[in-house]
Design a protein around this motif. Structure first.
Motif, PDB file in Angstrom:
ATOM      1  N   ARG A 195      47.714  31.965  33.635  1.00  0.00           N
ATOM      2  CA  ARG A 195      48.178  31.514  34.944  1.00  0.00           C
ATOM      3  C   ARG A 195      47.628  32.409  36.052  1.00  0.00           C
ATOM      4  N   TYR A 196      47.676  31.856  37.232  1.00  0.00           N
ATOM      5  CA  TYR A 196      47.397  32.609  38.453  1.00  0.00           C
ATOM      6  C   TYR A 196      48.616  32.460  39.355  1.00  0.00           C
ATOM      7  N   THR A 197      49.010  33.531  40.019  1.00  0.00           N
ATOM      8  CA  THR A 197      50.177  33.498  40.891  1.00  0.00           C
ATOM      9  C   THR A 197      49.836  34.125  42.237  1.00  0.00           C
ATOM     10  N   PHE A 243      46.863  37.590  37.967  1.00  0.00           N
ATOM     11  CA  PHE A 243      46.568  36.764  36.806  1.00  0.00           C
ATOM     12  C   PHE A 243      47.450  37.243  35.659  1.00  0.00           C
ATOM     13  N   GLY A 244      47.901  36.278  34.834  1.00  0.00           N
ATOM     14  CA  GLY A 244      48.783  36.654  33.745  1.00  0.00           C
ATOM     15  C   GLY A 244      48.679  35.703  32.571  1.00  0.00           C
ATOM     16  N   ASP A 261      51.444  40.305  33.534  1.00  0.00           N
ATOM     17  CA  ASP A 261      50.834  39.871  34.787  1.00  0.00           C
ATOM     18  C   ASP A 261      50.190  41.083  35.441  1.00  0.00           C
ATOM     19  N   LEU A 262      48.912  40.928  35.783  1.00  0.00           N
ATOM     20  CA  LEU A 262      48.163  42.005  36.435  1.00  0.00           C
ATOM     21  C   LEU A 262      47.891  41.605  37.880  1.00  0.00           C
ATOM     22  N   ALA A 263      48.509  42.331  38.814  1.00  0.00           N
ATOM     23  CA  ALA A 263      48.331  42.063  40.236  1.00  0.00           C
ATOM     24  C   ALA A 263      47.281  43.013  40.797  1.00  0.00           C
ATOM     25  N   ALA A 286      49.607  46.169  40.359  1.00  0.00           N
ATOM     26  CA  ALA A 286      50.609  46.572  39.380  1.00  0.00           C
ATOM     27  C   ALA A 286      50.435  45.755  38.109  1.00  0.00           C
ATOM     28  N   LEU A 287      50.959  46.298  37.013  1.00  0.00           N
ATOM     29  CA  LEU A 287      50.971  45.607  35.720  1.00  0.00           C
ATOM     30  C   LEU A 287      52.422  45.444  35.283  1.00  0.00           C
TER      31      LEU A 287
END
Length: 753
Positions: A513-515, A544-545, A570-572, A580-581
C-alpha cells in the motif's frame, strides 16, 4: 351435468345427423365446439358416442353447462359459456401482499372463469402460507355474479398464526449435547422474538437441509458412519406449532491410520506426491484434510504438465483400532472437457462474478473435484442464500456442461454501535456497507463515528478481482477530528491509501500500500504539557507499507480451532515531513472445547515506531493503546506528563497487549440467543523520545513513560437479536496507575438489510 336427448332412445340406437346446430355460444366459434364434440355431419353416432362427445365438451373447461339434443336429423349442441373474470380480490391477507398473491394464482381479470382453476389457486395460496410457516391458513374462494356474463372472484383468507418450532430434540446423540446440535441447525426453536425471527417457523423444505448440516458436522469430526435415520415433525393440536425430533446414529469416531501414495501414471513419482498429503497418523479423521491433500496433489500434477490425472483416495477401514488407512492413487482419468458453464438465478450479480470463482474455463479438462471446490467458493462469497453446481453431458460423450443455479440474498449491512466513557460520555457509530456493489462483487463501505468530542468518517472501496486476477484492489479515504477527546488538545487527520492484496500461499496473503495523510495538532491549552505544545502544527506524511496475513479459519483441517497471524510495516519518508518506521504484529488463536459449547480465544499484539533522520515523533505518530486493554478510556493509559496541570496523555513509541477471553452458554434457553463471556486483558503503552515536560527541570521532571503494565477483567454478554449480534462488556481495571482513566462498559451491535 348430464346430457339430455329428446325424444328418448335406446342405448343401442345409432344416430346419423345431417345438420349440427350450435346454440348459446358468445365468444367461442362454432367450429371449435364441433371439434371438441368430435361429431361430423353424416357420421353414425351411438348413444355412447353422444355421451363421449358430452364428456369432451365438459372436459374442455370452456362451458359451465352443456346439452346435446338430437332432433330428427339435427343435433343441437346447446352450451352456456363460463363467464369472464371481472376482478380478482384477496381479502383478509396481511402477511402476504396482494401483488405477491397475484403472481401465484392463474385466475386473472379478463380471462375465462374456471372453477377448477379457482380451487387450484386456493390450494396454491395455502401452500404459499405453508412455506411461510402458517400451516393453519385457510382460503375460501367466493364467486360473485355480475351483468354481462361476468364474475368477481374473491379469495377470503384466514392466515392463522405462524406454526412455530416449539421444541427441537435429538435421540441417539452421545458425543454432542442437544444444545450444541441445535446450534448447528438452520431451524431454531421459538424464543423471545418469535414474532420477528423467521428461522423459528417450521418450513418443511428446510428439514432436509438441516439433516445435511448435522451429517456434515459429525463427519468433519471423524464420525464417518453417522446417519440421520429420521426426522419426526409432530404438529400441535392447534396447528400453530411443531415438535421436531432428529434421530441420530453417531457410530464411532475414527482417526487417520497409515497414509501412503501410489502412482499408476508412469511419469509421476509417488514419493514426490506423498509430501503433499500433510496428514499425520493418529489425528481425528476429517474429509476436509483428504480433500486438501487431493487438491495439492492434482495441482502438482498440473504444474508438471500431466493432464487428466486424478487422485483417488482408497480407504481401508480398521474397525479394531478405529482408524482409516488412506492410499492416494494417482490414476489417468477420462478425457472429458468442459463445453460451457451456464449460470442462472443471478438477477443482480453479474455472470463474471460467479464465473471467476471457477479455476476451469470452457475447453479445459473436466475435473469434478475442482468443480466442487468452485461451488464452495461461490457459496463463500456470501452473495447467495443457495448455490447449486452440477454437471451434465454436453453435445458429445467427451463434453460436459456445468450448470450453476444461485439464489441471491441481501448483501448490504447497516451497523450501529454505542459506547460509554466516564469523560467522553456516549458515542454512536454508524456503518453502511454493501459487499456486492452494483452486482460486481465489489465492496463499498462508509462509517461515521461521533461523540461529544470527536468525529470519524471513513470511505472504503474494494475490488476483489483487479484486472480480472486474484488481486484485491483497495482504496480508503478518511477524515477524522477530535476536540478535547479525553485530552486538552484537538486533532485533525485526513488521508488516502490505495492498496493491492494478493495470495502468496494457501492461507497467506500480502498487501502492499501507499498512504498519504495530512495531520494537524492544535488547540493545546496553556495548562497542557510543554511536550504537546512543542509538537503542535500540521505535517504531511507519505509512506509505503505492507501487511502479511496468515489465516487458517476458513481452511483449517480441524473445525474446532483456527489461527490468525498478521505482520505489517510502514516506512514513511517518501516526501512529506515525517521519516519513521512503524511495525505492528498480531497473533490470534481460537479453540472450541467441552463438546464445542465453550469457545476460548487468545490474542497477542504489539507495535513499535522509530523516527528516522531528523524527524521528531509527535502524539499523532505514537500509539494510544485505544482498545488494546479493555476497561480504559481513549488515551486513558500510557505515558503522561504529571508536571502539567492537565496531566496530559502523550502516547508511546511501543505497545504490547494480551487478551484472553471465553464464550459459553449461560443456561438460558438457547432460543433466546444469549451467551456469556469472561475476559482478561493485560498490556502497556510506553516510551518517549522527549521526556522533558512542563517545568523544564530534569531533576523535577515527572513524565512517566515507563512500561507500567495495566490489566483488567470483565464480563461480556453476547446476544443474537433480530437486528444483529450485540455485545455488552463490563470491565474492571485490576492494575492501573493513579492517573489512568477507566471505562466501565461499552456496547456494540450490527445488523444486515
Amino acid at each position: 351435468m348430464v346430457w339430455t336427448a329428446a325424444p328418448q332412445f335406446a342405448t343401442a340406437q345409432d344416430y346419423q345427423f345431417s345438420k349440427l346446430v350450435i346454440e348459446g355460444n358468445e365468444r367461442i366459434e362454432p367450429q371449435t365446439i364441433i371439434t371438441f364434440a368430435g361429431i361430423g355431419k353424416g357420421q353414425a353416432v351411438s348413444a355412447g358416442g353422444l355421451n363421449d362427445a358430452y364428456q369432451r365438451l365438459q372436459a374442455s373447461g370452456l362451458f359451465e353447462k352443456v346439452e346435446l339434443v338430437p332432433q330428427d336429423n339435427t343435433l343441437v349442441i346447446r352450451v352456456q359459456e363460463y363467464p369472464t373474470v371481472n376482478i380478482v380480490n384477496f381479502e383478509g391477507n396481511k402477511r402476504l401482499k396482494d401483488e405477491d398473491l397475484a403472481q401465484i394464482v392463474s385466475t386473472q381479470s379478463r380471462k375465462v372463469y374456471s372453477p377448477a382453476a379457482v380451487e387450484a389457486d386456493a390450494n396454491k395460496i395455502v401452500e404459499a402460507y405453508s412455506q411461510a410457516g402458517r400451516f393453519a391458513a385457510r382460503v375460501d374462494p367466493k364467486v360473485i355474479r355480475r351483468d354481462g356474463n361476468r364474475v368477481d372472484v374473491a379469495f377470503e383468507i384466514k392466515e392463522g398464526k405462524v406454526s412455530e418450532v416449539e421444541r427441537i430434540s435429538f435421540t441417539g446423540n452421545r458425543a454432542y449435547s442437544d444444545r450444541k446440535l441445535r446450534n448447528i441447525l438452520s431451524t431454531k426453536q421459538a424464543g423471545l422474538f418469535r414474532q420477528i425471527i423467521q428461522r423459528d417457523t417450521f418450513i418443511a423444505d428446510r428439514v432436509e437441509y438441516d439433516r445435511q448440516l448435522l451429517t456434515d458436522f459429525y463427519r468433519s469430526r471423524g464420525y464417518v458412519d453417522v446417519q440421520i435415520t429420521g426426522v419426526s415433525s409432530e404438529m400441535t393440536r392447534e396447528r400453530d406449532g411443531f415438535f421436531m425430533t432428529f434421530n441420530v446414529r453417531e457410530g464411532q469416531q475414527f482417526k487417520f491410520g497409515s497414509i501412503s501414495t501410489v502412482s499408476e501414471v508412469g511419469e509421476l513419482d509417488a514419493e514426490e506426491f506423498q509430501k503433499q498429503a500433510k496428514i499425520r497418523s493418529g489425528v481425528v479423521y476429517s474429509p476436509n484434510a483428504v480433500d486438501l491433500a487431493i487438491t495439492r496433489m492434482e495441482e502438482l500434477a498440473l504444474r508438471k504438465g500431466a493432464q487428466f490425472v486424478r487422485v483417488e483416495p482408497r480407504v481401508t477401514r480398521n474397525d479394531r483400532d478405529q482408524t482409516l488407512d488412506i492410499e492416494f492413487a494417482l490414476v489417468r482419468g477420462p478425457r472429458i472437457f468442459v463445453e460451457r458453464i451456464d449460470i442462472e438465478g443471478n438477477t443482480t450479480t453479474l455472470d463474471q462474478v460467479v464465473r471467476r470463482e471457477f479455476r476451469t474455463v470452457e475447453g479445459d479438462p473436466f475435473n469434478p473435484r475442482e468443480i466442487r471446490n468452485s461451488a464452495e467458493r461461490i457459496r463463500a462469497l456470501g452473495f447467495f442464500s443457495n448455490a447449486d453446481v452440477n454437471s451434465r453431458q454436453g453435445s458429445s460423450s467427451d463434453q460436459v456442461i456445468v450448470d450453476v443455479n444461485v439464489q441471491e440474498q441481501p448483501t448490504g449491512s447497516f451497523g450501529i454501535g454505542a459506547s460509554y466513557g466516564v469523560e467522553a460520555g456516549f458515542g454512536v457509530t454508524l456503518d453502511l456497507q454493501e459487499s456486492n456493489f452494483l452486482g460486481r462483487g465489489q465492496y463499498l463501505g462508509f462509517s461515521l463515528s461521533t461523540s461529544s468530542d470527536n468525529q470519524q468518517n471513513r470511505l472504503t472501496f474494494v475490488e476483489p478481482y483487479l484486472f480480472g486476477r486474484d488481486l484485491k484492489g483497495r482504496f480508503s479515504a478518511w477524515y477524522t477530528t477530535s476536540e478535547n477527546d479525553n485530552s486538552y488538545f484537538s486533532t485533525r487527520r485526513m488521508g488516502i491509501s490505495p492498496a493491492i492484496e494478493f495470495p502468496i500461499s494457501r492461507n497467506g496473503r500480502l498487501e502492499t500500500r501507499y498512504t498519504y495523510s495530512r495531520d494537524k495538532l492544535y488547540d493545546i491549552t496553556t495548562e497542557s504539557s510543554e511536550i504537546l505544545q512543542r509538537e503542535a502544527g500540521e505535517r504531511d506524511r507519505s509512506s509505503f507499507g505492507y501487511t502479511y496475513t496468515y489465516d487458517t479459519r476458513t481452511s483449517s483441517i480441524d473445525p474446532r480451532w483456527g489461527m490468525t497471524f498478521r505482520f505489517s510495516q510502514d516506512l514513511a519518508g517518501f516526501g512529506g515531513d515525517v521519516e519513521a518506521l512503524s511495525t505492528n504484529v498480531l497473533a490470534r488463536v481460537e479453540r472450541k472445547v467441552l463438546q464445542e459449547e465453550v469457545t476460548l480465544r487468545a490474542e497477542l499484539e504489539g507495535g513499535a515506531i522509530h523516527a528516522r533522520g531528523k524527524t521528531d515523533l509527535t502524539i499523532l505518530d505514537r500509539f494510544s493503546g485505544n482498545g488494546k486493554v479493555r476497561g480504559f478510556e481513549s488515551w486513558g493509559y500510557g505515558p503522561r506528563d504529571l508536571n502539567a496541570k492537565n496531566e496530559d496523555a502523550l502516547g508511546g513509541k511501543y505497545y504490547a497487549a494480551m487478551r484472553v477471553e471465553s464464550e459459553f452458554p449461560l443456561g438460558l434457553p438457547e432460543e433466546y440467543g444469549i451467551t456469556g463471556g469472561l475476559f482478561w486483558d493485560v498490556g502497556s503503552v510506553w516510551g518517549l523520545d522527549d521526556t522533558l515536560g512542563t517545568g523544564g527541570d530534569p531533576v523535577l521532571n515527572r513524565v512517566d513513560d515507563g512500561m507500567n503494565l495495566r490489566s483488567s477483567i470483565g464480563l461480556s454478554v453476547f446476544w443474537t437479536t433480530p437486528i444483529g449480534p450485540l455485545r455488552f462488556n463490563i470491565a474492571k481495571a485490576l492494575k492501573k496507575e493513579d492517573y489512568d482513566e477507566e471505562q466501565v462498559f461499552d456496547l456494540t451491535i450490527s445488523t444486515k438489510f
